[in-house]
Motif scaffolding. Structure first.
Motif, PDB file in Angstrom:
ATOM      1  N   ASN A  89       0.826  -1.203   0.000  1.00 10.63           N
ATOM      2  CA  ASN A  89       0.000   0.000   0.000  1.00 10.63           C
ATOM      3  C   ASN A  89       0.862   1.254   0.000  1.00 10.63           C
ATOM      4  O   ASN A  89       0.547   2.240  -0.655  1.00 10.63           O
ATOM      5  N   PHE A  90       1.975   1.187   0.729  1.00  9.47           N
ATOM      6  CA  PHE A  90       2.883   2.325   0.780  1.00  9.47           C
ATOM      7  C   PHE A  90       3.512   2.544  -0.601  1.00  9.47           C
ATOM      8  O   PHE A  90       3.566   3.660  -1.108  1.00  9.47           O
ATOM      9  N   LEU A  91       3.967   1.460  -1.232  1.00  5.43           N
ATOM     10  CA  LEU A  91       4.649   1.566  -2.520  1.00  5.43           C
ATOM     11  C   LEU A  91       3.696   2.004  -3.629  1.00  5.43           C
ATOM     12  O   LEU A  91       4.068   2.783  -4.503  1.00  5.43           O
ATOM     13  N   LEU A  92       2.470   1.489  -3.603  1.00  6.60           N
ATOM     14  CA  LEU A  92       1.534   1.793  -4.687  1.00  6.60           C
ATOM     15  C   LEU A  92       0.626   2.967  -4.360  1.00  6.60           C
ATOM     16  O   LEU A  92      -0.175   3.366  -5.195  1.00  6.60           O
ATOM     17  N   GLY A  93       0.744   3.483  -3.142  1.00  6.20           N
ATOM     18  CA  GLY A  93      -0.092   4.610  -2.766  1.00  6.20           C
ATOM     19  C   GLY A  93      -1.570   4.262  -2.698  1.00  6.20           C
ATOM     20  O   GLY A  93      -2.423   5.030  -3.134  1.00  6.20           O
ATOM     21  N   THR A  94      -1.878   3.067  -2.212  1.00  3.40           N
ATOM     22  CA  THR A  94      -3.282   2.649  -2.111  1.00  3.40           C
ATOM     23  C   THR A  94      -3.611   2.346  -0.656  1.00  3.40           C
ATOM     24  O   THR A  94      -3.677   1.192  -0.275  1.00  3.40           O
ATOM     25  N   PRO A  95      -3.811   3.385   0.181  1.00  4.34           N
ATOM     26  CA  PRO A  95      -3.986   3.108   1.608  1.00  4.34           C
ATOM     27  C   PRO A  95      -5.203   2.233   1.897  1.00  4.34           C
ATOM     28  O   PRO A  95      -6.254   2.393   1.273  1.00  4.34           O
ATOM     29  N   GLY A  96      -5.023   1.265   2.788  1.00  2.54           N
ATOM     30  CA  GLY A  96      -6.146   0.486   3.266  1.00  2.54           C
ATOM     31  C   GLY A  96      -6.580  -0.660   2.360  1.00  2.54           C
ATOM     32  O   GLY A  96      -7.567  -1.323   2.642  1.00  2.54           O
ATOM     33  N   ASN A  97      -5.847  -0.891   1.264  1.00  2.00           N
ATOM     34  CA  ASN A  97      -6.244  -1.974   0.372  1.00  2.00           C
ATOM     35  C   ASN A  97      -5.753  -3.328   0.909  1.00  2.00           C
ATOM     36  O   ASN A  97      -4.647  -3.435   1.413  1.00  2.00           O
TER      37      ASN A  97
END
Lengths: 302, 287
Positions: free
Chosen positions: A145-153
């Motif tokens: 999530n940090f690397l792809l910028g998708t919080p909470g996935n």
């Protein structure tokens, strides 16, 4: 007189030779050769684990049934995807790491030990660590999530059929990358330094030295590492077993060793397990023969 | 000209920095799961699943280790399983050293008819992976009445072809004159083996020992097949059972893992050169 004495001396030595190797002959006959012949023979019978009935000879019926069985083909698919998904990154990244480490003057040994350290762990421990990192609220989701910028996935590392296969590959890759890197480092160490020196004097840069010297001369090592990695991957069991015991879907990761174990111990069907064992054996034998052939024809003399 | 040299220096320096950063980044990836294992073994279960993850436990929870050892049913069977793993791996290591040095010596230093066939046959067993013969091997064990016993865990692994190979390769280089001198002095063949060969085979014995021990420490499939009683199981089987039953107790799970890893880590950090040397020797043998 002299020759007679010589003859008896040779005979005595031969006798001691046989005495020294006899434990090996006995051991391997009972615990290697007999079992493989027995597996072959059992694969032609209809043998159950808890059955008092004498098994019948059914010829190739087991093979026919297995080859028409979707479950078996699913296992073949799972094994082949796992093997390819694992050995390709092992071979490529192992090579890159080995080349980079070999060109270091300092710290090479510390790096080798660092990369090798997961290999000394038990497979069950390795699988357990990753299992916790793959949990919905675990480290891997947070990292991705940090690397792809998708919080909470939630990437469903242990639940979706594609992700669970990737997860098992990651565990294996992490555990064995250091081992295969060391095999490459050994191969690189065997290339004489004089070749590099000559190339440097001729003006070859480090990229050209890698491309024109290291890579071609490492071909035998690469073949060896690839096949060893493939054979290693075909034998995978612990990770898949632990994952399914923790509720991961079995279908996507039902590799052939897991299938053999379940067929024999849960379904008590020894003959079907033996058929799969023989098929696995033939796959590995084919790889070993290929390795033998290529290493014979590829011998490099410096 | 000077410009060229400084340019190539800059390239070399950039390459060096890039290489080092890649190697270090990869090193971090390798070490994170290990740090996670040690950290989580001392954390509260809630803290392990806290987002974002905190690497250092806020309060050290030794209780994880107590629960790890106590097990699901407070039976403390893990202690017995650890002892089993040490005992079984230790026995197998000892028998492997003894038998492989005997056979390796026989193959390296004695000429007899059929020696090459014996050597090739033993090497051929390396092509028979355990996974493909485990079912008949299990039947052999049943027929010998060794299921669910230490004999059943040890006997099928008392020797392996790779150990024989390593011993033979090492002993081939041993000077023949020394052996002949001892024979002329009247030393018996078993005496030569015991008093000359074994004391001079230290490095190869160490290599065979660490690789055999590590491999047996990892053995899961065979103990699963051959043992039924919990107190006969070894560490890997306990790990799987613990993980399947203690579903949400992550801290205790990592404590189980840490305990299982301590012996092999000690072995690795004290004898690392034999691990690494042995692995590359395996490669050399395969080539």
């Amino acid at each position: 007189m002299g020759t007679a004495k010589n003859f008896s001396y040779e005979q005595k030595k031969a006798k001691w030779g046989w005495i020294f190797v006899s434990p090996g002959i006995i051991f391997f006959s009972i615990f290697s050769f007999y079992p493989i012949l027995n597996a072959l023979w059992t694969s032609f019978l209809n043998k159950k684990l808890v059955s008092l009935k004498k098994p019948d000879f059914v010829g190739l019926a087991n093979y026919v049934r297995i080859l028409g069985n979707l479950d078996f083909w699913n296992s073949m698919r799972a094994t082949v995807t796992f093997t390819i998904g694992c050995f390709v990154p092992l071979v490529i990244i192992g090579l890159i790491l080995a080349v980079l480490i070999s060109s270091r003057n300092k710290g090479a040994r510390a790096l080798q030990l660092l990369y090798y350290s997961p290999a000394v762990l038990s497979s069950a421990v390795a699988a357990l660590i990753w299992l916790l990192m793959f949990q919905p609220s675990g480290l891997m989701n947070q990292a991705l999530n940090f690397l792809l910028g998708t919080p909470g996935n939630d990437y469903k590392w242990m639940a979706s059929s594609v992700m669970v296969q990737i997860s098992t590959v990651l565990v294996y890759f992490w555990k064995y990358i250091g081992y295969f890197t060391i095999l490459y480092i050994t191969g690189i160490g065997k290339i004489p330094a004089s070749i590099y020196e000559a190339a440097t004097i001729d003006g070859a840069g480090s990229w050209n030295r890698f491309r024109l010297i290291t890579l071609p001369l490492l071909k035998p090592t690469t073949v060896m590492v690839s096949i060893m990695a493939m054979i290693q991957c075909l034998k995978t069991f612990s990770t898949q077993y632990l994952f399914t015991q923790r509720g991961a879907p079995q279908g996507p990761i039902n590799v052939i060793t897991l299938n053999i174990y379940n067929t024999a111990m849960r379904d008590n069907n020894l003959s079907r397990a033996s058929v799969m064992s023989v098929i696995l054996f033939l796959m590995m034998l084919a790889l070993t023969v290929i390795q033998f052939k290529t290493s014979k024809s590829d011998d490099i003399s410096y | 000209m000077t410009n060229d040299i400084s340019k190539s220096r800059t390239i070399a320096l950039t390459g060096n920095i890039l290489a080092w950063s890649f190697l270090c980044l990869f090193g971090v990836i390798i070490i994170v799961p290990l740090v996670f294992m040690f950290g989580a073994s001392l954390m509260d279960a809630m803290e392990i699943i806290t987002m974002p993850y905190r690497w250092i436990p806020s309060r050290i929870k030794w209780a994880n280790f107590t629960r790890a050892i106590a097990g699901n049913d407070e039976s403390y069977v893990y202690i017995r399983n650890i002892a089993n793993s040490l005992f079984v791996s230790g026995c197998i290591t000892c028998t492997t050293i003894f038998l492989s040095s005997l056979v390796g010596y026989g193959l390296a230093k004695f000429k007899f008819k059929g020696r090459n066939i014996v050597f090739l046959a033993i090497m051929a067993t390396m092509m028979i992976p355990f996974e493909t013969i485990m079912i008949p091997l299990y039947m052999v064990t049943l027929n010998l009445g060794m299921q669910d016993s230490y004999r059943g865990l040890v006997v099928p692994f008392m020797l392996n072809a790779f150990a024989v190979f390593q011993m033979r390769q090492y002993l081939m280089t041993f000077p023949e004159d020394v052996l002949d001198a001892a024979r002329i002095d009247g030393t018996s063949e078993p005496g030569i083996f015991r008093r000359i060969i074994i004391p001079n085979a230290g490095p190869v014995i160490a290599t065979v020992a660490v690789l055999t021990f590590r491999q047996q420490w990892d053995n899961l499939l065979w103990p699963l097949l051959v043992t039924q009683r919990e107190e006969m199981k070894t560490i890997p089987a306990y790990i799987v059972k613990f993980a399947a039953e203690k579903y949400a107790d992550e801290g205790a799970m990592m404590a189980v893992a840490v305990i299982a890893s301590i012996p092999v880590f000690i072995l690795f950090f004290t004898l690392s050169k034999y691990f690494v040397g042995g692995s590359s020797m395996y490669a050399a043998g395969k080539e």
